[in-house]
Design a protein around this motif. Sequence first.
Motif, PDB file in Angstrom:
ATOM      1  N   TYR A  78      78.933 110.052 -14.924  1.00 27.17           N
ATOM      2  CA  TYR A  78      79.056 111.404 -15.474  1.00 27.17           C
ATOM      3  C   TYR A  78      79.345 111.401 -16.976  1.00 27.17           C
ATOM      4  O   TYR A  78      78.681 112.089 -17.756  1.00 27.17           O
ATOM      5  CB  TYR A  78      80.182 112.175 -14.777  1.00 27.17           C
ATOM      6  CG  TYR A  78      79.881 112.748 -13.421  1.00 27.17           C
ATOM      7  CD1 TYR A  78      78.629 112.615 -12.807  1.00 27.17           C
ATOM      8  CD2 TYR A  78      80.859 113.449 -12.729  1.00 27.17           C
ATOM      9  CE1 TYR A  78      78.385 113.155 -11.558  1.00 27.17           C
ATOM     10  CE2 TYR A  78      80.620 113.995 -11.482  1.00 27.17           C
ATOM     11  CZ  TYR A  78      79.389 113.845 -10.902  1.00 27.17           C
ATOM     12  OH  TYR A  78      79.161 114.391  -9.661  1.00 27.17           O
ATOM     13  N   ARG A  79      80.366 110.666 -17.353  1.00 32.13           N
ATOM     14  CA  ARG A  79      80.815 110.738 -18.753  1.00 32.13           C
ATOM     15  C   ARG A  79      79.775 110.160 -19.703  1.00 32.13           C
ATOM     16  O   ARG A  79      79.612 110.633 -20.827  1.00 32.13           O
ATOM     17  CB  ARG A  79      82.176 110.064 -18.899  1.00 32.13           C
ATOM     18  CG  ARG A  79      83.299 110.883 -18.244  1.00 32.13           C
ATOM     19  CD  ARG A  79      84.669 110.233 -18.382  1.00 32.13           C
ATOM     20  NE  ARG A  79      85.728 111.091 -17.879  1.00 32.13           N
ATOM     21  CZ  ARG A  79      86.078 111.206 -16.597  1.00 32.13           C
ATOM     22  NH1 ARG A  79      85.437 110.489 -15.682  1.00 32.13           N
ATOM     23  NH2 ARG A  79      87.053 112.020 -16.226  1.00 32.13           N
ATOM     24  N   GLU A  82      77.169 112.916 -20.054  1.00 35.00           N
ATOM     25  CA  GLU A  82      77.683 113.969 -20.936  1.00 35.00           C
ATOM     26  C   GLU A  82      77.662 113.530 -22.398  1.00 35.00           C
ATOM     27  O   GLU A  82      77.223 114.277 -23.286  1.00 35.00           O
ATOM     28  CB  GLU A  82      79.108 114.341 -20.538  1.00 35.00           C
ATOM     29  CG  GLU A  82      79.214 115.156 -19.258  1.00 35.00           C
ATOM     30  CD  GLU A  82      80.628 115.641 -18.999  1.00 35.00           C
ATOM     31  OE1 GLU A  82      80.793 116.784 -18.558  1.00 35.00           O
ATOM     32  OE2 GLU A  82      81.591 114.865 -19.236  1.00 35.00           O
ATOM     33  N   ASP A 149      88.842 112.047 -11.370  1.00 36.85           N
ATOM     34  CA  ASP A 149      87.393 111.896 -11.241  1.00 36.85           C
ATOM     35  C   ASP A 149      86.830 112.732 -10.100  1.00 36.85           C
ATOM     36  O   ASP A 149      85.937 112.299  -9.356  1.00 36.85           O
ATOM     37  CB  ASP A 149      87.015 110.426 -11.053  1.00 36.85           C
ATOM     38  CG  ASP A 149      87.185 109.615 -12.330  1.00 36.85           C
ATOM     39  OD1 ASP A 149      87.084 110.210 -13.415  1.00 36.85           O
ATOM     40  OD2 ASP A 149      87.439 108.403 -12.235  1.00 36.85           O
TER      41      ASP A 149
END
Length: 369
Positions: A78-79, A82, A149
């Motif tokens: 995810y990070r 992003e 998370d």
Amino acid sequence: MEKRPSIAVIGRGLIGSAAARHLANAGQDVTLIGPVEPADKRTHQGVFASHYDEGRITRKNATDIFWAEASIASIARYRMIEATSGIAFFSPVGALMAGAESGEFLGNARRVAQQLSVLHQDLRGELVAEVIPDLSLPNDWSALWEPDDSGHISPRRLVAAQTKLAEAGGAILFDGVVTGLEETAAGVKVHTKTGTPVFDQVLVAAGGMTDHVLGRPLSYKVCGRTVALFELSENEAARLGYLPSLVMGTPEGHYFLPPIRYPDGKIYMKLGGDPDDILLKSPQEIGDWFRSGGRSEVRDDQEARFRALFPAVEVLSIKMDACMTTWTDDLRPEIARLSERVSVASAGNGAGAKCSDELGRLGAALLAE
């Protein structure tokens, strides 16, 4: 230099956009095909998808090992997604899985959490009220709390991030509706309303439209779903900002999303969970369902459940919206080669949003075999 095979990914939703990113990053010649989100669902006459939303629960744990492992793999990226796309989609507010202490739902969740070493706290009895005082669960319920998370994602923004990164990796976007496929000796003809491009390989990731794109007998159970949205004031939303997402072990599979700001500028809490299935067997039925906005009787039931769960929350207004889920007989996504040239990666079984990046990666990997 040897020419790279051309690949079409059909479906610009959660799994399709993820697959296109993974293929583009691997240096493949990929085209991502599908329409953009309609400006007005009530009047739109084209196809629909389920990612037109601002809130879906994400968590590592599950009652099934497959979905937990797929979620863990996706959440770990995810990070990075992003940061490299510049599009934020993940709100790490934590997540609860709650159910009857003696029920299979909580028992299976505890088993999976232990097997995969998912960090969580087991909140039994009155501990739930101590941690989340605004939440009122039945007396015989407990909950597994994932503080890190986990929380919720914006599927709309996740698709935007995946699509942006796919383009950055060289993928081409084709804004169109696929009406069918035709395998020939020269490749796969992709029939659209604006042309018939030919590709060496095709990956179909069209969600509830997959069977119709493939032109095969219905193999998925596509179900219409109704969600209720509870509008909050700015002050009430700020007060409730500590709330995690919640999945409940009810027969209807109820779930809850904490305060989220939607495109209309308002802040809503969302509750979903249907008592029965509305089967959608054709593109026309899917379109009619989304244009209907959902079922008022389901919204009313969800309101009663919301009031019981959050008796002290002040609600300004209530509205409903329509969504759909796509199910397979074995409750697993269909990720498979159907022929030498056509593959499929589809069917989230009500759990696919949070782990869509991993499902897209698995679909992309089919074309490298």
